[in-house]
Design an enzyme around this catalytic site. Structure first.
Site, PDB file in Angstrom:
ATOM      1  CE  LYS A 176     -37.103 -41.776  15.368  1.00 17.84           C
ATOM      2  NZ  LYS A 176     -38.508 -41.749  14.905  1.00 17.84           N
ATOM      3  N   GLY A 229     -39.181 -51.914  18.918  1.00 17.22           N
ATOM      4  CA  GLY A 229     -39.896 -51.764  17.651  1.00 17.22           C
ATOM      5  C   GLY A 229     -39.896 -53.074  16.888  1.00 17.22           C
ATOM      6  CB  SER A 230     -40.355 -53.738  13.298  1.00 13.05           C
ATOM      7  OG  SER A 230     -39.332 -52.944  12.743  1.00 13.05           O
ATOM      8  N   GLY A 234     -34.824 -53.627  14.247  1.00 17.97           N
ATOM      9  CA  GLY A 234     -33.925 -54.110  15.302  1.00 17.97           C
ATOM     10  C   GLY A 234     -32.613 -54.634  14.731  1.00 17.97           C
ATOM     11  CD  GLU A 251     -40.255 -55.221  23.986  1.00 17.09           C
ATOM     12  OE1 GLU A 251     -40.624 -56.047  23.116  1.00 17.09           O
ATOM     13  OE2 GLU A 251     -40.966 -54.324  24.449  1.00 17.09           O
ATOM     14  CB  CYS A 285     -44.117 -55.771  22.650  1.00 19.54           C
ATOM     15  SG  CYS A 285     -44.072 -55.067  24.294  1.00 19.54           S
ATOM     16  CD  GLU A 381     -45.346 -58.152  17.256  1.00 16.72           C
ATOM     17  OE1 GLU A 381     -44.502 -57.576  16.562  1.00 16.72           O
ATOM     18  OE2 GLU A 381     -45.365 -58.083  18.500  1.00 16.72           O
TER      19      GLU A 381
HETATM   20  P1  NAP Z   1     -40.405 -49.627  13.461  1.00 15.24           P
HETATM   21  O1  NAP Z   1     -40.248 -49.097  12.088  1.00 15.24           O
HETATM   22  O2  NAP Z   1     -39.471 -50.664  13.923  1.00 15.24           O
HETATM   23  O3  NAP Z   1     -40.406 -48.376  14.457  1.00 15.24           O
HETATM   24  C1  NAP Z   1     -39.846 -48.359  15.755  1.00 15.24           C
HETATM   25  C2  NAP Z   1     -38.959 -47.144  15.944  1.00 15.24           C
HETATM   26  O4  NAP Z   1     -37.812 -47.253  15.080  1.00 15.24           O
HETATM   27  C3  NAP Z   1     -39.623 -45.829  15.572  1.00 15.24           C
HETATM   28  O5  NAP Z   1     -39.141 -44.796  16.398  1.00 15.24           O
HETATM   29  C4  NAP Z   1     -39.135 -45.638  14.157  1.00 15.24           C
HETATM   30  O6  NAP Z   1     -39.225 -44.296  13.737  1.00 15.24           O
HETATM   31  C5  NAP Z   1     -37.707 -46.101  14.270  1.00 15.24           C
HETATM   32  N1  NAP Z   1     -37.078 -46.467  13.004  1.00 15.24           N
HETATM   33  C6  NAP Z   1     -37.658 -46.815  11.833  1.00 15.24           C
HETATM   34  N2  NAP Z   1     -36.726 -47.079  10.890  1.00 15.24           N
HETATM   35  C7  NAP Z   1     -35.514 -46.908  11.486  1.00 15.24           C
HETATM   36  C8  NAP Z   1     -34.165 -47.040  11.042  1.00 15.24           C
HETATM   37  N3  NAP Z   1     -33.862 -47.399   9.788  1.00 15.24           N
HETATM   38  N4  NAP Z   1     -33.172 -46.790  11.936  1.00 15.24           N
HETATM   39  C9  NAP Z   1     -33.451 -46.442  13.201  1.00 15.24           C
HETATM   40  N5  NAP Z   1     -34.708 -46.279  13.667  1.00 15.24           N
HETATM   41  C10 NAP Z   1     -35.732 -46.515  12.827  1.00 15.24           C
HETATM   42  O7  NAP Z   1     -41.862 -50.210  13.634  1.00 15.24           O
HETATM   43  P2  NAP Z   1     -43.159 -49.749  12.820  1.00 15.24           P
HETATM   44  O8  NAP Z   1     -42.861 -49.652  11.357  1.00 15.24           O
HETATM   45  O9  NAP Z   1     -43.670 -48.538  13.464  1.00 15.24           O
HETATM   46  O10 NAP Z   1     -44.114 -50.981  13.090  1.00 15.24           O
HETATM   47  C11 NAP Z   1     -43.977 -52.147  12.284  1.00 15.24           C
HETATM   48  C12 NAP Z   1     -44.269 -53.398  13.102  1.00 15.24           C
HETATM   49  O11 NAP Z   1     -43.306 -53.520  14.156  1.00 15.24           O
HETATM   50  C13 NAP Z   1     -45.585 -53.410  13.839  1.00 15.24           C
HETATM   51  O12 NAP Z   1     -46.638 -53.797  13.024  1.00 15.24           O
HETATM   52  C14 NAP Z   1     -45.315 -54.391  14.939  1.00 15.24           C
HETATM   53  O13 NAP Z   1     -45.462 -55.700  14.466  1.00 15.24           O
HETATM   54  C15 NAP Z   1     -43.872 -54.140  15.282  1.00 15.24           C
HETATM   55  N6  NAP Z   1     -43.745 -53.244  16.453  1.00 15.24           N
HETATM   56  C16 NAP Z   1     -43.372 -53.772  17.641  1.00 15.24           C
HETATM   57  C17 NAP Z   1     -43.298 -52.943  18.761  1.00 15.24           C
HETATM   58  C18 NAP Z   1     -42.913 -53.468  20.099  1.00 15.24           C
HETATM   59  O14 NAP Z   1     -43.302 -52.917  21.118  1.00 15.24           O
HETATM   60  N7  NAP Z   1     -42.087 -54.471  20.184  1.00 15.24           N
HETATM   61  C19 NAP Z   1     -43.605 -51.603  18.663  1.00 15.24           C
HETATM   62  C20 NAP Z   1     -43.953 -51.076  17.422  1.00 15.24           C
HETATM   63  C21 NAP Z   1     -44.021 -51.919  16.333  1.00 15.24           C
HETATM   64  P3  NAP Z   1     -40.517 -43.827  12.877  1.00 15.24           P
HETATM   65  O15 NAP Z   1     -41.711 -44.356  13.548  1.00 15.24           O
HETATM   66  O16 NAP Z   1     -40.404 -42.380  12.925  1.00 15.24           O
HETATM   67  O17 NAP Z   1     -40.338 -44.432  11.515  1.00 15.24           O
END
Ligand code: NAP
Ligand code: MG
Length: 479
Positions: A176, A229-230, A234, A251, A285, A381
């Site tokens: 996904k 992701g976030s 996580g 991660e 990250c 972050e």
């Molecule tokens: P996020 O919501 O955690 O997105 C990461 C992934 O999880 C995306 O594929 C997202 O899909 C999916 N996702 C979202 N809600 C979910 C749920 N309830 N169940 C399962 N999967 C789900 O992160 P973001 O909102 O894009 O970013 C927010 C913050 O997270 C950033 O500002 C940053 O601080 C942090 N972040 C960290 C990393 C890293 O590499 N560690 C990467 C991205 C963001 P959709 O995008 O389609 O919603």
């Protein structure tokens, strides 16, 4: 604008969401929609997991030897390299990153498939001396169906980082991708199909995280989850895994320090410090978002960083500036919020290119200092081009400040004193330590991952092959 809604790959076929729902896809360089993706849901996830299960249990995928799987991965690596320019263009359009970064991402993505293609038939078990009359073998097996949820910051690299080791071990995968960055994962899925990956080995469901992502995390047919992701999401993924008693790797980002002792080679360090926070617009990250500077050189370092920061420019991906637009208007607003709320003095700002579109998602790089250890900028972050400078007195003070964070992903230590280097490396609570250097995430060969709020589990290197497989102990009584 082209509408391409067959963006889900299930059992070797491209399809759209059953309810025909779509999500618009915007280019961060100008904020304009250039295509759409399918908004897949629980139904598509269910079909994808079933296809993967079938591929793993009975399909052509299940009949391949480790060497044959490795050759397929290797062929995909070659195809990615051959299509590197086209893929980089698409990645730059979809994520706003400069072309130079997008090209580097494609090289790394090809390398993931090269590395794990070559490793596929080099993972083996062991025998253990036991009682007389017994033979004990420990074999390494794939889990079966692995679920992968990836973010938008490095969609191509994440595709390689998480899928290549899982496939090398023989799992069938369901991916996904993030709704804000699906285009290259889709293109890579097409390449994989073209070069001969059997139906069901790689399945992709595009869609919204809270719908498609949640459905994948909760699906009873998934045997292992990999999430990047976030920290907030996580927690949801780990809870979903726990409810079904399966494992997961998380991660979740970081607040990574770079620590400069008084003898640090500043000519070498300053460009690395800048790059570690503006690479990919700081949306990395392992971004080096805190600089800890020994008090005696604080003024000198800050002056040099300020000079470097004023020369940094954010612009459209085709301009090839140091950084591009951020991924979305939401992320731009989020990063701008950190800058607006900052209580520390601004030391320097970079600029936004005059050629950049007014409707792009740009934020000019910002350098702050001295930043108080307890304030938001020092602890949260930002995931944008915002660097916080802080001071420390001595080694123990540096360790205390560096470790005073919920995160623990990467750290950099700058000194020529080998004893300090090694003491610091051992004392820092992180998954990777650079001594006189810092490279976001570093090489594909090197185990990578965090502690605490940065998550758990290790990706890259042989460690990832172990994460995506499990041990079985066979005890034979042969008399
Ligand atoms: P996020 O919501 O955690 O997105 C990461 C992934 O999880 C995306 O594929 C997202 O899909 C999916 N996702 C979202 N809600 C979910 C749920 N309830 N169940 C399962 N999967 C789900 O992160 P973001 O909102 O894009 O970013 C927010 C913050 O997270 C950033 O500002 C940053 O601080 C942090 N972040 C960290 C990393 C890293 O590499 N560690 C990467 C991205 C963001 P959709 O995008 O389609 O919603
Ligand atoms: Mg999200």
């Amino acid at each position: 604008m082209s509408i391409n809604c067959q963006t889900c790959l299930i059992d070797g076929e491209w399809c759209s969401a059953s309810d025909e729902a779509v999500v618009p896809v915007l280019c961060p360089s100008d904020g304009m929609q250039f295509t759409s993706i399918s908004s897949g849901g629980a139904q598509e996830i269910d079909k994808a997991v079933r296809a993967a299960r079938n591929a793993f249990d009975h399909g052509q995928w299940s009949t391949l030897t480790a060497t044959e799987r490795g050759r397929l991965l290797y062929r995909l690596s070659t195809a990615i390299a051959e299509n590197g320019d086209r893929l980089a263009q698409l990645e730059a359009q979809d994520t706003g990153k400069p072309m130079k970064q997008a090209r580097a991402d494609m090289v790394a993505t090809a390398r993931y498939f090269e590395y794990y293609g070559a490793a596929a038939d080099k993972v083996h078990g062991e025998t253990i001396p036991y009682l007389n009359g017994y033979q004990v073998q420990v074999i390494r097996e794939p889990f079966g169906v692995t679920g992968h949820i990836i973010p938008w910051n490095y969609p191509a690299q994440m595709f390689g980082r998480t899928l290549a080791p899982a496939l090398a071990m023989g799992n069938a995968v369901v991916l996904k991708p993030a709704e804000d960055a699906c285009m290259v994962p889709i293109a890579l899925g097409k390449l994989a199909t073209e070069i001969g990956f059997p139906p069901g080995a790689i399945n992709i469901v595009t869609g919204i995280g809270a719908v498609a992502g949640a459905a994948l995390a909760e699906h009873p047919g998934v045997d292992f989850l990999s999430f990047t992701g976030s920290p907030e999401v996580g927690v949801l993924v780990q809870c979903a895994a726990a409810k079904r008693h399966i494992g997961c790797t998380l991660e979740l980002g970081g607040k990574s320090p770079q620590i400069l002792f008084a003898d640090a080679n500043l000519d070498a360090a300053i460009p690395v410090l800048c790059n570690a926070i503006v690479q990919n617009g700081g949306q990395t990250c392992s971004a080096g978002s805190r600089v800890l500077i020994q008090a005696s050189i604080y003024d000198q370092v800050v002056e040099r960083l300020a000079t470097a920061f004023t020369q940094l420019t954010a612009g459209g991906s085709e301009e090839d500036t140091e950084l591009g637009g951020l991924i979305s208007a939401r992320q731009q607003k989020r990063v701008q919020g950190f800058i607006d709320r900052a209580t520390a003095p601004v030391i320097a700002r970079g600029q936004i290119s005059e050629k950049a579109s007014d409707t792009g998602f740009f934020v000019a790089p910002a350098l702050f200092g001295p930043v108080d250890e307890q304030c938001e900028l020092a602890r949260e972050e930002v995931f944008g081009p915002v660097l916080s400078c802080m001071t420390f007195d001595d080694e123990s003070d540096a360790i205390r400040i560096a470790n005073d964070t919920d995160y623990g992903l990467v750290a950099g230590v700058w000194t020529d004193n080998a004893s300090i280097q090694m003491r610091m490396a051992k004392a820092l609570r992180v998954g990777q330590v650079f001594l006189n250097g810092f490279g976001a995430g570093a090489g594909i060969e090197l185990p990578f991952g965090g502690v605490g709020k940065s998550g758990h589990g290790r990706e890259k290197g042989f460690a990832a092959l172990h994460e995506f497989s499990t041990l079985k102990t066979i005890i034979q009584n042969h008399g």
